[in-house]
Design an enzyme around this catalytic site. Structure first.
Site, mmCIF file in Angstrom:
data_model
loop_
_atom_site.group_PDB
_atom_site.id
_atom_site.type_symbol
_atom_site.label_atom_id
_atom_site.label_comp_id
_atom_site.label_asym_id
_atom_site.label_seq_id
_atom_site.Cartn_x
_atom_site.Cartn_y
_atom_site.Cartn_z
ATOM 1 C CB CYS A 23 -8.096 -10.384 13.350
ATOM 2 S SG CYS A 23 -7.888 -9.099 14.586
ATOM 3 C CD GLU A 65 -10.183 -4.152 11.583
ATOM 4 O OE1 GLU A 65 -8.985 -3.787 11.658
ATOM 5 O OE2 GLU A 65 -10.523 -5.278 11.187
ATOM 6 N NE ARG A 92 19.023 4.804 -5.182
ATOM 7 C CZ ARG A 92 19.359 4.295 -6.354
ATOM 8 N NH1 ARG A 92 19.410 5.062 -7.411
ATOM 9 N NH2 ARG A 92 19.642 3.019 -6.473
#
Lengths: 343, 343
Positions: free
Chosen positions: B81, B53, B213
């Protein structure tokens, strides 16, 4: 694709209709063309029935009259036969019909006959073009060619396994690893062969039917021979489908000790060109070890089962066996990997 | 798809860029939209870095100025959150920015937090729509969710086998069953996880590198942890790549006796959410038997090898394990079957 190839592809499509129906003869297709238009087509339907060339010629006569054949071109997937067999030589039929050009794909796999049609036809002023889409056409007659070459049938091993390489689901579960779409494909694969081969062990444990169940798959052919390879014929359950169903006369029992001899006998005595093996891992491994398998179709089910029975037993291959002509196809939740063992 | 779903799909695409880079956090993506136009987007790049966000808000400010955010809608793949963590709460950021509507997909998998953002945002007059494309978004954060739920990482078992269910080619042959295209896909699969797990046996026999790799696969992340499960650490060859290459500090040795404890320790002490197992059939079978595998990727090579080592050992599964979310893909001559074990 040029014009020759396009018409030959059309003839190959005709030939494919005969797969599983023509042994000991090969499947062959023919198309007759004039001025870029298809006049008629035909395929060899069964041993003893007219060859593809005769079928196509008859169709043109019926649709357009005899004169339509004068100056036409015939595309045929296999070199026309030049000798009288159960039916008169096709070269004679082509000459009589007044066809002026023959385009064929595969050469006669019998070296004694190969290319002979060219001479006969050219001696009658007919133009001959050979080898158009030969590789594709040869694939269709591969079982016939193998028999001509070495007296052994073309053998496909069909197996189903879980993602951990096991053959069976745990006891008590359904015997089917794969789903209905995969099983329908197995029916189609069976319909392409002359004989099914299995082991006594599989007959005792799974009581398979090894037959064709769709009327359309049976059209123009008999049920496949069902061959049980076993050294203990007395141990086979007499009430198993193979010995008690409506076509138990198509079931044969042969010794497991010498599977090659059994395959040769199928060719010699039963006119078999193509075989499909459905059995447990042990017989499958044995046939692989002996070099008797030409083609593999492995159905993989999205499942882990564990347990003891691996899908393919045998001693192992010191150099590994690789597959070519790979083909993958998904059937519902399962996937089929199909390929020809590199020789 | 309606408009909400189309924008959420765009946010999920952003989130996917973070797969393999964000643990112990989940990969999250966000898109900011106004009047049907995208103003900016962002994804969470790594633990300790701004959340998706914040990334998206910063991009909009940079491209269009602060005022562009007023009245805009943010689409985010995971419930924002609402508590201060290593970074300030995202709900606060959204409120400050003047965004007027929040559309999110997955709910916070931590039940103590689930739905809390809705209250906080609504209390500030922000419209909240939850659950848009939730299933697709949950798939992206599945490893994170499993850790939240039970303290164990999401474990994918990768195996390669021949068509006869064997793991290895015969001695003396190349160790690779599969071709270069399949091996490139294995590199991509590795780049999606935090840790690789193998057995002491595999380290002794094959001396694998278990690393990434391609520089592009390493961008924004470290090499995966490489975890050897063994009860005989003294038997490991000290000169094997895992202990001697440039990132041997990323190699861990843990006891094989209790693989579950090892996996829990990877979560707790090393911030691991996702694991990929590459090992022999015995450890693979053990992990399957213990129910520690969530997902399977089986590469099948068109080859028959025979020999003793089956691709998956273990005791077998009384009821069979079935896979869902099946996905097949062909890589050159090989085919990969991938699926999630049904629970």
């Amino acid at each position: 694709m040029n014009d020759h190839e396009l018409w030959m592809q059309r003839a190959i499509d005709e030939a494919r209709k005969g797969i599983g129906r023509t042994s000991p003869n090969p499947p062959v297709g023919a198309v007759i063309v004039r001025n870029g238009k298809e006049l008629g087509a035909g395929w060899h339907r069964a041993a003893g029935k007219p060859h593809a060339e005769r079928e196509a010629i008859a169709q043109v006569k019926k649709l357009h009259g005899e004169d339509a054949l004068k100056g036409a071109t015939i595309f045929v997937t296999l070199e026309p036969c030049s000798t009288q067999g159960r039916t008169p030589a096709c070269t004679a039929g082509v000459i009589e019909a007044g066809i002026s050009k023959v385009v064929y794909a595969a050469t006669d796999p019998n070296p004694a006959h190969a290319g002979r049609a060219d001479e006969v036809l050219r001696a009658h002023g007919i133009e001959v073009v050979a080898g158009v889409l030969a590789k594709d056409a040869e694939r269709v007659i591969r079982p016939f060619s193998k028999v001509q070459r070495c007296g052994l049938p073309w053998v496909m091993l069909k197996t189903a396994m879980s993602l951990d390489g096991r053959l069976t689901r745990p006891p008590g579960e359904s015997m089917w690893l794969t789903g209905p779409q995969a099983r329908a494909e197995v029916q189609r694969l069976r319909s392409a062969v002359d004989a099914m081969v299995t082991s006594g062990e599989t007959v005792r444990r799974d009581r398979p039917r090894l037959d064709l169940r769709e009327p359309e798959l049976l059209e123009g052919r008999l049920q496949p021979w069902r061959v049980v390879l076993t050294d203990q014929p007395e141990s086979l359950p007499k009430d198993a489908p193979l010995f008690s169903d409506g076509h138990s006369d198509r079931t044969l029992i042969m010794p497991r000790t010498d599977p090659e001899a059994a395959l040769r006998r199928l060719v010699r005595e039963f006119g078999v060109n193509s075989v499909m093996v459905e059995c447990g891992g042990r017989l499958a491994g044995l046939l692989l070890d002996r070099g008797l398998i030409d083609e593999l179709a492995v159905f993989m089910a999205p499942m882990l089962t564990g347990g003891a029975v691996t899908a393919l037993g045998g001693d192992g291959f010191p150099d590994g066996l690789e597959l070519e002509e790979l083909h993958y196809q998904r059937f519902g939740p399962d996937v089929m990997m199909r390929g020809v063992i590199k020789s």
